[in-house]
Design a protein around this motif. Structure first.
Motif, short mmCIF file in Angstrom:
data_model
loop_
_atom_site.label_atom_id
_atom_site.label_comp_id
_atom_site.label_asym_id
_atom_site.label_seq_id
_atom_site.Cartn_x
_atom_site.Cartn_y
_atom_site.Cartn_z
N ILE A 202 0.86 -1.18 0.00
CA ILE A 202 0.00 0.00 0.00
C ILE A 202 0.89 1.23 0.00
O ILE A 202 1.72 1.41 0.89
CB ILE A 202 -0.96 0.02 1.20
CG1 ILE A 202 -1.86 -1.22 1.15
CG2 ILE A 202 -1.79 1.29 1.19
CD1 ILE A 202 -3.03 -1.16 2.09
N ASP A 203 0.69 2.05 -1.03
CA ASP A 203 1.49 3.25 -1.25
C ASP A 203 0.80 4.44 -0.57
O ASP A 203 -0.40 4.43 -0.37
CB ASP A 203 1.57 3.50 -2.76
CG ASP A 203 2.78 4.32 -3.16
OD1 ASP A 203 3.53 4.77 -2.28
OD2 ASP A 203 2.97 4.51 -4.38
N ASP A 204 1.60 5.45 -0.25
CA ASP A 204 1.08 6.69 0.32
C ASP A 204 0.22 6.41 1.55
O ASP A 204 -0.84 7.03 1.73
CB ASP A 204 0.27 7.49 -0.73
CG ASP A 204 1.10 7.81 -1.96
OD1 ASP A 204 2.34 7.67 -1.91
OD2 ASP A 204 0.52 8.19 -2.99
N PHE A 205 0.67 5.50 2.38
CA PHE A 205 -0.14 5.10 3.51
C PHE A 205 -0.20 6.21 4.57
O PHE A 205 0.79 6.87 4.86
CB PHE A 205 0.39 3.82 4.16
CG PHE A 205 -0.54 3.30 5.23
CD1 PHE A 205 -1.70 2.63 4.89
CD2 PHE A 205 -0.27 3.54 6.57
CE1 PHE A 205 -2.59 2.20 5.86
CE2 PHE A 205 -1.16 3.10 7.55
CZ PHE A 205 -2.32 2.43 7.19
N ALA B 201 9.68 3.38 4.55
CA ALA B 201 9.58 4.84 4.69
C ALA B 201 10.00 5.47 3.37
O ALA B 201 11.08 5.20 2.86
CB ALA B 201 10.46 5.33 5.82
N GLU B 202 9.10 6.28 2.81
CA GLU B 202 9.36 6.97 1.54
C GLU B 202 9.90 8.35 1.82
O GLU B 202 9.53 8.97 2.81
CB GLU B 202 8.05 7.24 0.80
CG GLU B 202 7.36 6.08 0.21
CD GLU B 202 6.32 6.58 -0.81
OE1 GLU B 202 6.46 6.20 -1.96
OE2 GLU B 202 5.39 7.33 -0.44
N GLY B 203 10.70 8.87 0.92
CA GLY B 203 11.13 10.27 1.01
C GLY B 203 12.10 10.53 2.15
O GLY B 203 12.09 11.62 2.73
MG MG Z 1 4.23 6.95 -2.39
#
Ligand code: MG
Ligand code: C2E
Ligand code: MG
Ligand code: MG
Length: 291
Positions: A178-181, A235-237
């Motif tokens: 799941i992206d942008d959770f 963890a993105e970004g």
């Molecule tokens: Mg994302």
């Protein structure tokens, strides 16, 4: 007088609308042509294991190599592609390129999972499962090396249908994340029914770490939640060492962000692979190796 101005105003409005419509048609036409000519290129952003510092996977991110405007980021064309349904064709191009690239890495002894983004339109399309199956068959990539990223907000539009679709995909043997959770309001009870392997914490929560204490609290809560559900947390970004340290201490499993690397074309990643594969097993951010 008033009437006249009103009419002129209306005419101006009409001609502006006509301009806009023409402009949009032109952009759709360009996008169609780009699909035909395969003007899309796929960049890859590495994801590293917090425990070992090694690159475990990459996320495939599309760009449009536009003949006049140069390399265009996805936010410049994905919305129109989504609106017109052209995203289905673009999505297939990206999937095919990414799977082919993953095969190429495997041939070179680099076993990397490749994560591909799936848009709402694509996800709901009845042909998605067949499309993915045939790309895997054509490229020879074993499904375990493929991960599909689906955004939380997409899933929550129709959670029941989304879960069904996820199960259909799971049968092929790939993993789902799941992206942008954290931005899509899923409830604990729906989340536990998703056949997913990973949660990707949205970049908006990472950005202000370590200055925003509520973002830090939310991030820790997402990590705990993921733990309870037996999921890996990405963890993105991640841009700074402070963020990495905090996230490692919170128990994140995987980092993705400019701190490690920006998305690069496949050839650009070779140097990074060399550096990361020769690194010894150490925990760069003090995260215990065994969980
Ligand atoms: Mg994302
Ligand atoms: P996403 O899937 O959440 O991808 C992560 C985005 O964050 C990427 O932007 C990536 O370059 C950027 N990013 C990664 N690390 C950092 C960082 O440390 N700092 C900052 N400021 N940004 C970072 P990108 O490549 O522009 O993609 C934007 C969005 O476009 C993606 O968000 C995804 O939703 C969509 N997208 C990209 N490729 C595809 C595709 O092939 N198909 C579909 N349907 N959507 C795609
Ligand atoms: Mg993504
Ligand atoms: Mg995003």
């Amino acid at each position: 007088k008033v009437k006249e101005r009103g009419r002129n105003g209306m005419q101006m409005f009409r001609s502006e609308m006509a301009d806009e419509a023409r402009d949009k048609l032109g952009r759709i036409e360009e996008l169609r042509r780009a699909i035909e000519l395969e003007e899309f290129v796929v960049y890859y952003q590495p994801q590293t294991s917090v425990a070992t510092g090694r690159i475990t996977s990459v996320e495939a991110l599309v760009r449009w190599q536009h003949p006049y405007h140069g390399l265009l980021a996805p936010d410049r064309f994905i919305p129109l592609a989504e609106e017109t349904g052209l995203i289905v064709a673009i999505g297939e191009i990206v999937l095919r390129k990414a799977c082919r690239q993953a095969m190429e890495w495997q041939r070179r002894g680099l076993p990397l999972r490749v994560a591909v983004n799936v848009s709402a339109r694509q996800f709901l399309e009845a042909t998605l499962v067949d499309q993915v199956a045939s790309v895997l068959a054509d490229t020879g990539l074993s499904a375990e090396w493929l991960e599909l990223e689906i955004t939380e907000s997409l899933i929550m539009q129709d959670a029941k249908r989304a879960v069904e679709r996820m199960h259909e995909l799971k049968v092929l043997g790939m993993s789902l994340s799941i992206d942008d959770f954290g931005t899509g309001y899923s409830s604990l009870s729906t989340l536990k029914n998703f056949p997913i392997s990973r949660l990707k914490i949205d970049r908006s929560f990472i950005r202000e770490i370590p200055h925003d204490t509520s973002d830090m609290a939310i991030t820790s809560a997402i990590v705990s939640l993921g733990r309870i559900l037996g999921l890996e947390i990405v963890a993105e970004g991640v841009e700074t060492n402070e963020q990495a340290e905090f996230l490692a201490q919170s128990g994140c499993d995987i980092f993705q962000g400019y701190l490690i690397s920006r998305p690069l074309h496949a050839a650009g990643l070779d140097a990074l692979f060399a550096a990361h594969s020769s690194s010894t097993l150490h925990a760069p951010y003090g995260h215990p190796i065994s969980r």
